[in-house]
Design a protein around this motif. Sequence first.
Motif, short mmCIF file in Angstrom:
data_model
loop_
_atom_site.label_atom_id
_atom_site.label_comp_id
_atom_site.label_asym_id
_atom_site.label_seq_id
_atom_site.Cartn_x
_atom_site.Cartn_y
_atom_site.Cartn_z
N LYS A 49 0.84 -1.20 0.00
CA LYS A 49 0.00 0.00 0.00
C LYS A 49 0.88 1.25 0.00
CE LYS A 49 -4.12 -1.71 -0.23
NZ LYS A 49 -4.79 -1.61 -1.55
N ALA A 52 1.91 1.97 -3.38
CA ALA A 52 0.80 2.42 -4.22
C ALA A 52 0.41 3.86 -3.91
CB ALA A 52 -0.40 1.50 -4.03
N ILE A 53 0.80 4.36 -2.72
CA ILE A 53 0.48 5.74 -2.33
C ILE A 53 1.80 6.40 -1.92
CG2 ILE A 53 -1.13 7.17 -0.98
CD1 ILE A 53 -2.41 4.41 -0.06
N TYR A 56 2.89 8.46 1.46
CA TYR A 56 1.86 8.40 2.51
C TYR A 56 2.32 7.43 3.61
CZ TYR A 56 -2.32 6.66 4.89
OH TYR A 56 -3.21 6.26 5.85
N VAL A 58 1.73 4.72 6.15
CA VAL A 58 0.80 3.65 6.46
C VAL A 58 0.99 3.22 7.92
CG1 VAL A 58 0.07 1.30 5.86
CG2 VAL A 58 0.96 2.82 4.08
N ARG A 165 -2.98 14.56 10.09
CA ARG A 165 -3.58 13.60 9.16
C ARG A 165 -4.50 14.31 8.17
NH1 ARG A 165 -3.63 8.45 8.30
NH2 ARG A 165 -2.24 8.04 10.05
N ALA A 169 -4.40 14.72 4.19
CA ALA A 169 -5.56 14.31 3.38
C ALA A 169 -5.90 15.39 2.36
CB ALA A 169 -6.75 14.03 4.28
N TYR A 204 2.38 13.96 -1.68
CA TYR A 204 2.57 13.90 -0.23
C TYR A 204 3.86 14.57 0.23
CZ TYR A 204 -1.43 10.98 0.78
OH TYR A 204 -2.71 10.53 0.94
N PRO B 119 -9.80 9.66 2.45
CA PRO B 119 -8.67 10.59 2.26
C PRO B 119 -7.68 10.59 3.42
CG PRO B 119 -10.72 11.63 1.58
CD PRO B 119 -11.10 10.32 2.22
N ALA B 120 -8.18 10.34 4.65
CA ALA B 120 -7.26 10.31 5.79
C ALA B 120 -6.52 8.98 5.87
CB ALA B 120 -8.03 10.56 7.08
N TYR B 121 -7.15 7.91 5.40
CA TYR B 121 -6.53 6.58 5.43
C TYR B 121 -6.68 5.89 4.07
CZ TYR B 121 -6.37 6.99 10.52
OH TYR B 121 -6.10 7.39 11.80
N PRO B 122 -5.98 6.39 3.06
CA PRO B 122 -6.14 5.80 1.73
C PRO B 122 -5.59 4.37 1.63
CG PRO B 122 -4.41 7.48 1.73
CD PRO B 122 -5.07 7.55 3.06
N ASP B 123 -4.85 3.94 2.67
CA ASP B 123 -4.33 2.57 2.64
C ASP B 123 -5.44 1.55 2.94
OD1 ASP B 123 -4.13 3.92 5.24
OD2 ASP B 123 -3.48 1.96 5.98
N SER B 125 -7.86 0.44 1.51
CA SER B 125 -8.54 0.23 0.23
C SER B 125 -8.35 -1.22 -0.19
CB SER B 125 -7.93 1.16 -0.81
OG SER B 125 -6.56 0.87 -0.94
N PHE B 174 -7.19 9.43 -6.51
CA PHE B 174 -5.95 9.45 -5.74
C PHE B 174 -5.97 10.58 -4.71
CE2 PHE B 174 -1.56 10.25 -4.72
CZ PHE B 174 -1.06 8.98 -4.58
N PRO B 175 -5.53 10.37 -3.47
CA PRO B 175 -4.80 9.18 -3.00
C PRO B 175 -5.67 7.94 -2.71
CG PRO B 175 -5.04 10.77 -1.23
CD PRO B 175 -5.61 11.41 -2.45
N ARG B 193 -2.59 2.26 -7.92
CA ARG B 193 -3.56 3.30 -8.29
C ARG B 193 -2.92 4.52 -8.95
NH1 ARG B 193 -5.09 4.11 -2.06
NH2 ARG B 193 -4.55 1.93 -2.11
#
Lengths: 342, 201
Positions: A49, A52-53, A56, A58, A165, A169, A204, B119-123, B125, B174-175, B193
Amino acid sequence: MNAETQNSARDHTNNPAPDHTNDPAHDPGYNFAYLDEQTKRMIRRGLLKALAIPGYQVPFGSREMPLPYGWGTGGIQVTASVIGADDTLKVIDQGADDTTNAVSIRKFFRRVTGVKTTEKTAEATVIQTRHRIPEAPLREGQILVYQVPIPEPLRWLERRESESRKMHAYAEYGAMHVQLYESIARFGRITTTYDYPVKVADRYLMSPSPTPKFDNPKMHMNPAIQLFGAGREKRLYAVPPYTRVESLAFEDHPFEVQEWDDACALCGDDKSFLDEVVVDDAGTRMFMCSDSDHCRDRRAAGHRGGAEGAAAEALAAMTGGTDDGSNKDRAEDWAKDREAAQ
Amino acid sequence: MTDNPNDLKPGFADPIAGSQDAFRGLLAAMSYPGSIHRVHLPEGHPAPLSAATAAVLLTLTDGETPLWLDEQADQGAVRAYVAFHSGAPVVDDLATARFAAIAAPRTMPALDRFAPGDPAYPDRSATLILQIEDLEGGETVTLTGPGIETTRTVAPKGLPADFWAQWDRNRMLFPCGVDVILTTGDSLMALPRTVHAEQEG
């Protein structure tokens, strides 16, 4: 298909994997790579993940490790989740392979995995690092694992995780620019020299961990996979290969890296990141490469710096590195050399 | 195909080394989108899952990851395999699934019906495993984005007809957004993504 050949990542054939349990180098009292399989799976999911982001953070369930927070528990958990028996591991601390943190982490992985270790950047498939990115260019398929103390770049601007956070976002990063601007207003330049904030893939804001800003440009479009682990703060993040990593700056105050008036006293390199070393009681100072492998490579290729005789040998010994982890007291060696020379 | 639980297929010969090796294939695939990787395979896999799909399930899923199976994949042998080797709870509500194994992608639900994270936790998913006819030989698509130095051309065969239009909408989130792993036989490729896809012509 060219995508496959283009990729120098290991070939994932279906050959039977080596049986670790009979590997004498792997302490059978521990699961391979120390962590239990459930934990590895959680971290592995988090890493995918994170890729993929890009940039960000995790959240993950960081585990107790057999060394204190601040000694690289996040990086160790990432390394433990990716490493396999046929990997070759390099561990560096401040660019050097022979400092305490690097030696103990290398010993740890040799014990719990039995993998080959190396000091050579080019030979390593997995490199765990604290504070530096190797000078030698990395290649596709190599994995660079960073130990991160404070993963949140906004932490000193906004202490509340609930707020930072939201700022991530909504990509609300104005406060960071204000901080850099205030630095310019007070000092005439941006005074941040390490952990210099970057923007990853134009989205980010990310902390590059306390690497000197000298290394920031190396993160940009790097062919290797860059993974970050923060154990105490329980965060994973990543910069995929070939990803834009931009150091924050202003049009009239562009990003600049450190420069030195000196060159490395050992190998003469004036392009690498230099450490200042006090070499005697009179306060004589010398500069030498922080990346010990890079410096040794250059010396092996015949490059020489300004240091001569005993001083050069002593400095060389300091960057020499002993892979068995039996780090001799180099200061003592050096003092003897000095006496002999006088 | 049989529902006989005695027909339970074996997982990795060495679960520790096998899942580590398969994970490195996935890590490389996710890092270099569109590149094809043969992965370490389990000793057996239940029909209609391919060996690579089974490898991904064994490597990434466990009791903490709700799994959704499409109608084609939802077979007794598959449920038994998942229950024994991974322990992932098989869920009916696809919006709650963290992973989805899709054996008939041409008729799969739209990508936007799966969890895109927030948006705050896009992981948080979903990761969708699409078992397609072939990773090559289909319609040519040019990929760009993180993990790709310039461009990479892929031609996966057996995707839903409007997949790339859906993918474009997914990328706009995205994100947030889902991530996709395409599998065939013993190989896979990943589409995180971030990937931008351009169809030819």
